[in-house]
Motif scaffolding. Structure first.
Motif, PDB file in Angstrom:
ATOM      1  N   SER A  39      28.894   7.631  39.011  1.00  0.00           N
ATOM      2  CA  SER A  39      29.304   6.757  37.919  1.00  0.00           C
ATOM      3  C   SER A  39      29.780   5.412  38.449  1.00  0.00           C
ATOM      4  N   ASP A  40      29.638   4.387  37.599  1.00  0.00           N
ATOM      5  CA  ASP A  40      30.099   3.032  37.929  1.00  0.00           C
ATOM      6  C   ASP A  40      31.275   2.711  37.008  1.00  0.00           C
ATOM      7  N   PRO A  41      32.507   3.077  37.396  1.00  0.00           N
ATOM      8  CA  PRO A  41      33.615   3.025  36.451  1.00  0.00           C
ATOM      9  C   PRO A  41      34.209   1.625  36.277  1.00  0.00           C
ATOM     10  N   SER A  42      34.678   1.398  35.075  1.00  0.00           N
ATOM     11  CA  SER A  42      35.486   0.231  34.750  1.00  0.00           C
ATOM     12  C   SER A  42      36.629   0.707  33.883  1.00  0.00           C
ATOM     13  N   LYS A  43      37.804   0.206  34.127  1.00  0.00           N
ATOM     14  CA  LYS A  43      38.967   0.681  33.401  1.00  0.00           C
ATOM     15  C   LYS A  43      39.427  -0.371  32.412  1.00  0.00           C
ATOM     16  N   ILE A  44      39.731   0.078  31.219  1.00  0.00           N
ATOM     17  CA  ILE A  44      40.231  -0.789  30.162  1.00  0.00           C
ATOM     18  C   ILE A  44      41.694  -0.455  29.919  1.00  0.00           C
ATOM     19  N   LEU A  45      42.552  -1.451  29.902  1.00  0.00           N
ATOM     20  CA  LEU A  45      43.963  -1.241  29.603  1.00  0.00           C
ATOM     21  C   LEU A  45      44.236  -1.688  28.175  1.00  0.00           C
ATOM     22  N   PHE A  46      44.682  -0.758  27.366  1.00  0.00           N
ATOM     23  CA  PHE A  46      45.113  -1.096  26.018  1.00  0.00           C
ATOM     24  C   PHE A  46      46.626  -1.099  26.006  1.00  0.00           C
ATOM     25  N   PHE A  47      47.210  -2.174  25.537  1.00  0.00           N
ATOM     26  CA  PHE A  47      48.664  -2.275  25.489  1.00  0.00           C
ATOM     27  C   PHE A  47      49.109  -2.100  24.051  1.00  0.00           C
ATOM     28  N   SER A  48      49.935  -1.099  23.807  1.00  0.00           N
ATOM     29  CA  SER A  48      50.329  -0.815  22.431  1.00  0.00           C
ATOM     30  C   SER A  48      51.367  -1.822  21.960  1.00  0.00           C
ATOM     31  N   PHE A  49      51.077  -2.481  20.863  1.00  0.00           N
ATOM     32  CA  PHE A  49      52.018  -3.425  20.280  1.00  0.00           C
ATOM     33  C   PHE A  49      52.916  -2.745  19.249  1.00  0.00           C
ATOM     34  N   LEU A  50      52.757  -1.446  19.110  1.00  0.00           N
ATOM     35  CA  LEU A  50      53.444  -0.761  18.029  1.00  0.00           C
ATOM     36  C   LEU A  50      54.956  -0.895  18.136  1.00  0.00           C
TER      37      LEU A  50
ATOM     38  N   CYS B 273      55.579  -5.598  20.006  1.00  0.00           N
ATOM     39  CA  CYS B 273      55.269  -6.845  19.328  1.00  0.00           C
ATOM     40  C   CYS B 273      55.551  -6.831  17.838  1.00  0.00           C
ATOM     41  N   ILE B 274      55.716  -5.639  17.258  1.00  0.00           N
ATOM     42  CA  ILE B 274      56.020  -5.633  15.832  1.00  0.00           C
ATOM     43  C   ILE B 274      57.389  -6.233  15.574  1.00  0.00           C
ATOM     44  N   LEU B 275      58.177  -6.363  16.623  1.00  0.00           N
ATOM     45  CA  LEU B 275      59.477  -6.986  16.433  1.00  0.00           C
ATOM     46  C   LEU B 275      59.314  -8.452  16.063  1.00  0.00           C
ATOM     47  N   HIS B 276      58.173  -9.013  16.362  1.00  0.00           N
ATOM     48  CA  HIS B 276      57.930 -10.420  16.073  1.00  0.00           C
ATOM     49  C   HIS B 276      56.740 -10.618  15.137  1.00  0.00           C
ATOM     50  N   HIS B 277      55.777  -9.720  15.215  1.00  0.00           N
ATOM     51  CA  HIS B 277      54.558  -9.879  14.413  1.00  0.00           C
ATOM     52  C   HIS B 277      54.260  -8.551  13.724  1.00  0.00           C
ATOM     53  N   GLU B 278      54.654  -8.391  12.519  1.00  0.00           N
ATOM     54  CA  GLU B 278      54.505  -7.108  11.846  1.00  0.00           C
ATOM     55  C   GLU B 278      53.054  -6.801  11.500  1.00  0.00           C
ATOM     56  N   ILE B 279      52.180  -7.779  11.669  1.00  0.00           N
ATOM     57  CA  ILE B 279      50.765  -7.542  11.394  1.00  0.00           C
ATOM     58  C   ILE B 279      50.219  -6.449  12.301  1.00  0.00           C
ATOM     59  N   TYR B 280      50.858  -6.262  13.466  1.00  0.00           N
ATOM     60  CA  TYR B 280      50.363  -5.257  14.407  1.00  0.00           C
ATOM     61  C   TYR B 280      50.679  -3.837  13.961  1.00  0.00           C
ATOM     62  N   LEU B 281      51.421  -3.669  12.893  1.00  0.00           N
ATOM     63  CA  LEU B 281      51.706  -2.324  12.407  1.00  0.00           C
ATOM     64  C   LEU B 281      50.431  -1.569  12.045  1.00  0.00           C
ATOM     65  N   SER B 282      49.410  -2.289  11.646  1.00  0.00           N
ATOM     66  CA  SER B 282      48.172  -1.625  11.230  1.00  0.00           C
ATOM     67  C   SER B 282      47.217  -1.420  12.396  1.00  0.00           C
ATOM     68  N   ILE B 283      47.633  -1.829  13.588  1.00  0.00           N
ATOM     69  CA  ILE B 283      46.767  -1.711  14.767  1.00  0.00           C
ATOM     70  C   ILE B 283      47.466  -0.820  15.776  1.00  0.00           C
ATOM     71  N   SER B 284      46.858   0.300  16.107  1.00  0.00           N
ATOM     72  CA  SER B 284      47.513   1.227  17.027  1.00  0.00           C
ATOM     73  C   SER B 284      47.529   0.691  18.447  1.00  0.00           C
ATOM     74  N   HIS B 285      46.435   0.125  18.912  1.00  0.00           N
ATOM     75  CA  HIS B 285      46.365  -0.427  20.261  1.00  0.00           C
ATOM     76  C   HIS B 285      45.492  -1.677  20.237  1.00  0.00           C
ATOM     77  N   SER B 286      45.854  -2.623  21.053  1.00  0.00           N
ATOM     78  CA  SER B 286      45.067  -3.847  21.171  1.00  0.00           C
ATOM     79  C   SER B 286      44.692  -4.027  22.633  1.00  0.00           C
ATOM     80  N   MET B 287      43.448  -4.389  22.906  1.00  0.00           N
ATOM     81  CA  MET B 287      43.004  -4.488  24.295  1.00  0.00           C
ATOM     82  C   MET B 287      43.779  -5.567  25.041  1.00  0.00           C
ATOM     83  N   PHE B 288      44.260  -5.211  26.215  1.00  0.00           N
ATOM     84  CA  PHE B 288      45.025  -6.143  27.033  1.00  0.00           C
ATOM     85  C   PHE B 288      44.176  -6.730  28.155  1.00  0.00           C
ATOM     86  N   GLY B 289      43.327  -5.927  28.759  1.00  0.00           N
ATOM     87  CA  GLY B 289      42.508  -6.428  29.859  1.00  0.00           C
ATOM     88  C   GLY B 289      41.617  -5.332  30.412  1.00  0.00           C
ATOM     89  N   ARG B 290      40.759  -5.707  31.351  1.00  0.00           N
ATOM     90  CA  ARG B 290      39.865  -4.722  31.971  1.00  0.00           C
ATOM     91  C   ARG B 290      39.664  -5.063  33.434  1.00  0.00           C
TER      92      ARG B 290
END
Length: 559
Positions: A37-48, A51-68
């Motif tokens: 296999s030729d692996p690549s790793k994706i890091l998802f950073f949970s804003f739950l 970041c909801i402390l500042h942007h409540e829009i993230y309440l509807s998003i469980s995880h948002s991609m941070f980087g790979r």
């Protein structure tokens, strides 16, 4: 004017901590037919929680991609080079999700690639692991062994020093037509690509060719990113935006102290090219002091065990819907929310995840004895619960067996934990007492004395008030405004943090947001309280554990 003597390293502001995440994998699932296999790793950073402390829009998003990471060809044991840089907050639950894919094409659509596994964790889990190294089994594919992932967290720079410097000029060139120069200094850090980044600018000293600039302090990391020999601490001397000259040096040269080595000739390259007898445009010399600042992450959390006690006050009838202990089948009660919000974060820093959980203010079976210090799990010889889930289960079970009863006495609770803390003062363990109550305190004088006595011990006290009661007495215990005292003795340091839960309840009824807000504020003072104990006792950070060596590999000699 600030001077070198004014710098107090104990009260210096600690820069925000950034950690670098490094990822490796072992024994991955092979999904390719003719090659590995030729692996690549994706890091998802949970804003739950963050970041909801500042942007409540993230309440509807469980995880948002941070980087790979990059793609590594044809291996089942990749060591990824690309790093993830994250801000680290002790008082917040920072959820991470790692997804691993076998990349079969150049498509950015992840559904076009083979899924190899995933893990969920928190940044606190990684930081709290031995040496900041966490190893977990990958999951996500039923019935398959997906291999393991190794996640390591390191502070972005190992440099933990802060420097205090003061510069003065001598016989600088005159730049003003009707007067002397108005000089100031601009400092630059050299980058690896040959560019320069500005890192400090002094104030302007008016009409003076022999200026003395105010002392200033800055992290060494900002000056040279921890590379003491990087020759490129570059400074220009400017007279009201007219270039006077420049000089360059390294941090190691700067740190030699006040001597002939720290008198720098200010050179103007244009003048030097035009005038054969040109020597310099004056000189700049410096005073220098270097301090090692204690960073919260310096202390390895495996060797400084955060030992958490939970005490819960038991008033009212839990069978009544009006009780704050009422066990609603559809949502957590206020006690459970406070316990879960704080406990889920602090448990990442406890090595064995075993928590003694006790109650106070109840009649115990079978004889109805009133107790202010009873085990929630019913076992006074072993009151330990396995993780916060175990504490929650013991709490719910105790509600079915004890009769809730007053008054609200805090001193027995504080003295209970203080006895443990008094036996271990070497910095290897730090005790956190979490008290959740909805009652007005009944033994104020005794409680104040207990807190004053405990202030010299390795412990902190968190008090969460639930319900509509008045908590004026609790604010006095907090000690933020006036240091708490008893019988003419002031507490050595502030160890109490009180918050009323009602101030953090979300108006829309979102309990996750309420818990996140509570945890952020209630834990915000713990790092400073922890550091204040360590520094006043002169306890240095534990040595870094030796680097991990995989089984079957010879140990490498460290130079």
């Amino acid at each position: 004017m600030a001077t070198i003597g004014d710098f107090d390293p104990l009260n210096a502001t600690i820069p925000a901590t950034k950690v670098e995440i490094t990822v490796s994998c072992r024994n991955l699932l092979d999904r390719d037919t003719f090659s590995k296999s030729d692996p690549s790793k994706i890091l998802f950073f949970s804003f739950l929680f963050k970041c909801i402390l500042h942007h409540e829009i993230y309440l509807s998003i469980s995880h948002s991609m941070f980087g790979r990471t990059e793609v590594i060809d044809n291996t089942l044991n990749p060591d990824f080079v690309r790093k993830f840089i994250l801000d680290y907050f002790f008082e917040e639950r920072q959820n991470l999700k790692f997804d691993l894919y076998d990349v079969d094409s150049k498509s950015t659509n992840l559904s076009k690639h083979d899924f190899l596994g995933q893990i969920f964790c928190t940044l606190g889990e990684v930081v709290g692991s031995l040496g900041g190294r966490m190893e977990k089994s990958l999951g996500g594919i039923p019935g398959k062994k997906c291999g393991t992932i190794i996640v390591k967290a390191e502070e972005l720079s190992n440099c933990r020093e802060s420097v205090m410097m003061q510069f003065c000029g001598n016989k600088l060139d005159k730049k003003d037509f009707f007067g002397k120069s108005d000089p100031f200094l601009v400092f630059y850090r050299s980058n690896e690509d040959g560019t320069f980044t500005i890192c400090h600018k002094t104030e302007v000293v008016k009409n003076n060719l022999n200026p003395v600039w105010q002392a200033f302090k800055m992290p060494v990391r900002a000056l040279c990113n921890g590379d003491y020999d990087r020759y490129g601490v570059f400074c220009t001397v400017i007279g009201f935006h007219d270039f006077i000259g420049e000089f360059s040096t390294s941090y190691r040269e700067l740190s030699r102290g006040q001597s002939q080595f720290n008198v720098y000739e200010v050179i103007n390259p244009k003048k030097k090219g035009k005038k054969k007898k040109y020597l310099n445009s004056g000189t700049v010399s410096k005073h220098f002091s270097c301090y090692m600042l204690f960073f919260f992450l310096v202390y390895d959390f495996v060797f400084v065990d955060f030992y958490t006690f939970s005490f819960i006050w038991f008033p009212g009838n839990p069978a009544q819907p009006t009780s704050l202990h009422y066990m609603n089948p559809y949502q957590l009660n206020a006690y459970a929310m406070a316990l879960k919000a704080v406990g889920e974060i602090i448990q990442d820093y406890d090595s064995d995840k075993m928590f003694p959980a006790l109650g106070f203010g109840a009649k115990l079976p079978p004889d109805g004895r009133i107790s202010h210090e009873f085990a929630l799990n019913g076992n006074p010889q072993n009151p330990y619960c396995n993780g916060i889930d175990g504490v929650m289960e013991a709490y719910y079970q105790s509600l079915k067996s004890v009769t809730l009863y007053g008054p609200t006495n805090f001193s027995p609770v504080i003295n209970h934990v203080a006895r443990y803390a008094a036996s271990i003062k070497d910095g290897s363990q730090y005790f956190i007492l979490l008290i959740i109550t909805d009652g007005v305190i009944s033994d104020m004088a005794q409680t104040k004395e207990s807190i004053v006595n405990a202030a010299c011990l390795p412990m902190s006290i968190i008090i969460v008030g639930v319900g509509p009661a008045e908590f004026d007495a609790m604010i006095e215990l907090d000690g933020d405004e006036v240091r708490i005292s008893s019988r003419g003795r002031n507490a050595e340091r502030d160890i109490v943090q009180f918050v009323p839960f009602r101030d953090y309840i979300d108006r829309t009824g979102n309990h996750i947001l309420s818990m996140a807000r509570l945890a952020k504020d209630v834990l915000a003072e713990i790092p400073d309280q922890f550091l204040s104990y360590m520094k006043t006792r002169g306890i240095k950070p534990s040595p870094t554990p030796p680097p991990y060596t995989p089984p079957g590999h010879p140990l490498q000699t460290q130079i």
